[in-house]
Scaffold this motif. Sequence first.
Motif, PDB file in Angstrom:
ATOM      1  N   PHE A 119       0.835  -1.202   0.000  1.00 61.98           N
ATOM      2  CA  PHE A 119       0.000   0.000   0.000  1.00 61.98           C
ATOM      3  C   PHE A 119       0.869   1.252   0.000  1.00 61.98           C
ATOM      4  O   PHE A 119       1.821   1.373   0.773  1.00 61.98           O
ATOM      5  N   HIS A 120       0.524   2.173  -0.877  1.00 64.15           N
ATOM      6  CA  HIS A 120       1.317   3.384  -1.071  1.00 64.15           C
ATOM      7  C   HIS A 120       0.441   4.423  -1.765  1.00 64.15           C
ATOM      8  O   HIS A 120      -0.662   4.124  -2.234  1.00 64.15           O
ATOM      9  N   ALA A 121       0.960   5.638  -1.851  1.00 63.51           N
ATOM     10  CA  ALA A 121       0.355   6.692  -2.674  1.00 63.51           C
ATOM     11  C   ALA A 121       1.401   7.161  -3.666  1.00 63.51           C
ATOM     12  O   ALA A 121       2.593   7.210  -3.352  1.00 63.51           O
ATOM     13  N   ASP A 122       0.965   7.481  -4.867  1.00 66.02           N
ATOM     14  CA  ASP A 122       1.869   8.057  -5.870  1.00 66.02           C
ATOM     15  C   ASP A 122       1.884   9.571  -5.649  1.00 66.02           C
ATOM     16  O   ASP A 122       1.236  10.330  -6.366  1.00 66.02           O
ATOM     17  N   ASP A 123       2.631   9.975  -4.614  1.00 67.03           N
ATOM     18  CA  ASP A 123       2.611  11.379  -4.198  1.00 67.03           C
ATOM     19  C   ASP A 123       3.999  12.013  -4.211  1.00 67.03           C
ATOM     20  O   ASP A 123       4.268  12.971  -3.480  1.00 67.03           O
ATOM     21  N   GLU A 124       4.898  11.477  -5.025  1.00 67.37           N
ATOM     22  CA  GLU A 124       6.231  12.051  -5.130  1.00 67.37           C
ATOM     23  C   GLU A 124       6.150  13.466  -5.705  1.00 67.37           C
ATOM     24  O   GLU A 124       5.273  13.770  -6.524  1.00 67.37           O
ATOM     25  N   ARG A 125       7.080  14.311  -5.295  1.00 65.21           N
ATOM     26  CA  ARG A 125       7.039  15.732  -5.646  1.00 65.21           C
ATOM     27  C   ARG A 125       7.029  15.969  -7.156  1.00 65.21           C
ATOM     28  O   ARG A 125       6.345  16.871  -7.654  1.00 65.21           O
ATOM     29  N   GLY A 128       3.678  16.385  -9.047  1.00 59.71           N
ATOM     30  CA  GLY A 128       2.808  17.539  -8.844  1.00 59.71           C
ATOM     31  C   GLY A 128       1.804  17.302  -7.723  1.00 59.71           C
ATOM     32  O   GLY A 128       1.690  16.194  -7.190  1.00 59.71           O
ATOM     33  N   PRO A 129       1.037  18.344  -7.333  1.00 64.10           N
ATOM     34  CA  PRO A 129       0.156  18.249  -6.163  1.00 64.10           C
ATOM     35  C   PRO A 129      -1.077  17.368  -6.367  1.00 64.10           C
ATOM     36  O   PRO A 129      -1.594  16.799  -5.412  1.00 64.10           O
ATOM     37  N   GLU A 130      -1.589  17.254  -7.577  1.00 67.74           N
ATOM     38  CA  GLU A 130      -2.774  16.424  -7.847  1.00 67.74           C
ATOM     39  C   GLU A 130      -2.532  15.613  -9.115  1.00 67.74           C
ATOM     40  O   GLU A 130      -3.104  15.883 -10.176  1.00 67.74           O
ATOM     41  N   LEU A 171      -6.859  12.347  -4.972  1.00 70.27           N
ATOM     42  CA  LEU A 171      -6.914  10.950  -4.548  1.00 70.27           C
ATOM     43  C   LEU A 171      -5.623  10.505  -3.862  1.00 70.27           C
ATOM     44  O   LEU A 171      -5.660   9.848  -2.818  1.00 70.27           O
ATOM     45  N   GLN A 172      -4.462  10.860  -4.435  1.00 70.18           N
ATOM     46  CA  GLN A 172      -3.189  10.396  -3.851  1.00 70.18           C
ATOM     47  C   GLN A 172      -2.921  11.013  -2.476  1.00 70.18           C
ATOM     48  O   GLN A 172      -2.203  10.428  -1.666  1.00 70.18           O
ATOM     49  N   LYS A 173      -3.524  12.159  -2.220  1.00 69.40           N
ATOM     50  CA  LYS A 173      -3.362  12.815  -0.922  1.00 69.40           C
ATOM     51  C   LYS A 173      -4.155  12.105   0.171  1.00 69.40           C
ATOM     52  O   LYS A 173      -3.735  12.054   1.330  1.00 69.40           O
ATOM     53  N   ILE A 190       0.158  -8.084 -16.300  1.00 71.10           N
ATOM     54  CA  ILE A 190       1.019  -6.912 -16.494  1.00 71.10           C
ATOM     55  C   ILE A 190       0.170  -5.666 -16.328  1.00 71.10           C
ATOM     56  O   ILE A 190      -0.939  -5.563 -16.871  1.00 71.10           O
ATOM     57  N   ASN A 191       0.697  -4.722 -15.563  1.00 71.39           N
ATOM     58  CA  ASN A 191       0.021  -3.449 -15.323  1.00 71.39           C
ATOM     59  C   ASN A 191       0.946  -2.318 -15.744  1.00 71.39           C
ATOM     60  O   ASN A 191       2.138  -2.323 -15.425  1.00 71.39           O
ATOM     61  N   LEU A 192       0.417  -1.365 -16.490  1.00 72.80           N
ATOM     62  CA  LEU A 192       1.166  -0.178 -16.904  1.00 72.80           C
ATOM     63  C   LEU A 192       0.536   1.031 -16.236  1.00 72.80           C
ATOM     64  O   LEU A 192      -0.679   1.252 -16.363  1.00 72.80           O
ATOM     65  N   THR A 193       1.334   1.814 -15.507  1.00 74.19           N
ATOM     66  CA  THR A 193       0.813   3.047 -14.906  1.00 74.19           C
ATOM     67  C   THR A 193       1.509   4.235 -15.564  1.00 74.19           C
ATOM     68  O   THR A 193       2.695   4.462 -15.370  1.00 74.19           O
ATOM     69  N   PHE A 194       0.709   4.947 -16.354  1.00 71.59           N
ATOM     70  CA  PHE A 194       1.227   6.118 -17.068  1.00 71.59           C
ATOM     71  C   PHE A 194       1.123   7.333 -16.165  1.00 71.59           C
ATOM     72  O   PHE A 194       0.152   7.504 -15.453  1.00 71.59           O
ATOM     73  N   ARG A 195       2.144   8.174 -16.230  1.00 72.71           N
ATOM     74  CA  ARG A 195       2.171   9.374 -15.380  1.00 72.71           C
ATOM     75  C   ARG A 195       2.935  10.493 -16.093  1.00 72.71           C
ATOM     76  O   ARG A 195       3.672  10.238 -17.039  1.00 72.71           O
ATOM     77  N   LEU A 196       2.732  11.706 -15.614  1.00 81.16           N
ATOM     78  CA  LEU A 196       3.433  12.880 -16.146  1.00 81.16           C
ATOM     79  C   LEU A 196       4.451  13.326 -15.115  1.00 81.16           C
ATOM     80  O   LEU A 196       4.077  13.793 -14.030  1.00 81.16           O
ATOM     81  N   ILE A 197       5.730  13.173 -15.443  1.00 85.44           N
ATOM     82  CA  ILE A 197       6.795  13.651 -14.571  1.00 85.44           C
ATOM     83  C   ILE A 197       7.052  15.107 -14.915  1.00 85.44           C
ATOM     84  O   ILE A 197       7.343  15.444 -16.074  1.00 85.44           O
ATOM     85  N   LEU A 198       6.946  15.984 -13.943  1.00 86.35           N
ATOM     86  CA  LEU A 198       7.081  17.423 -14.182  1.00 86.35           C
ATOM     87  C   LEU A 198       8.555  17.829 -14.204  1.00 86.35           C
ATOM     88  O   LEU A 198       9.370  17.195 -13.555  1.00 86.35           O
TER      89      LEU A 198
END
Length: 198
Positions: A119-125, A128-130, A171-173, A190-198
Amino acid sequence: MDLFADDTRLTPMPIDDGELWFQQRLPLDLAPDEVMRRLLAETGWREEEIQVWGKLHKQPRLSAWHGEASYRYSGKTFHPQPFTALQLHIKQTVERATGRRFNSVLLNYYRDERDSMGFHADDERELGPEPAIASVSFGAPRTFILKHRHLPKKVQLALGDGCLLLMAGALQKHWLHGINKERTPRGPRINLTFRLIL
């Protein structure tokens, strides 16, 4: 009313303190079993070690990081491999479905029921905030669990072959998510989690 009667549309799901959207079948022009076969063959899977409470542990799954930016979590920096042609095709389809832009993807390969995600949150800086996190699954279904950080609330979703889940807003907060080990035999996923790295 059946929320999933139309499996071709991203549908909002009722949840407090964030946004959760689900689509039963991402409209790819490849069958899910073909996507699974190619992802298995074309990805440089690794068994990573991560730091938890100051100790190194092998992750109970294989993973790979692809895209345009490095990403740091659990005390380790992951440098990306380039997107493969298949990953780019999936990413572009996810972007059309969600109306969001992504520049990186974390792939996780759950070999059987013994592989899991803590269990975790994808809340790395750098997210971004949301952040918006788009999750696409192929292969055997697994139960995705969300637990509220401060309230006695839990949501469980069966993520099946070819589905899309979007987590967004706050949600991640407010929520943690993960996948438990299971006692019932499960095939590979297999799971792919797409994200935007700022």
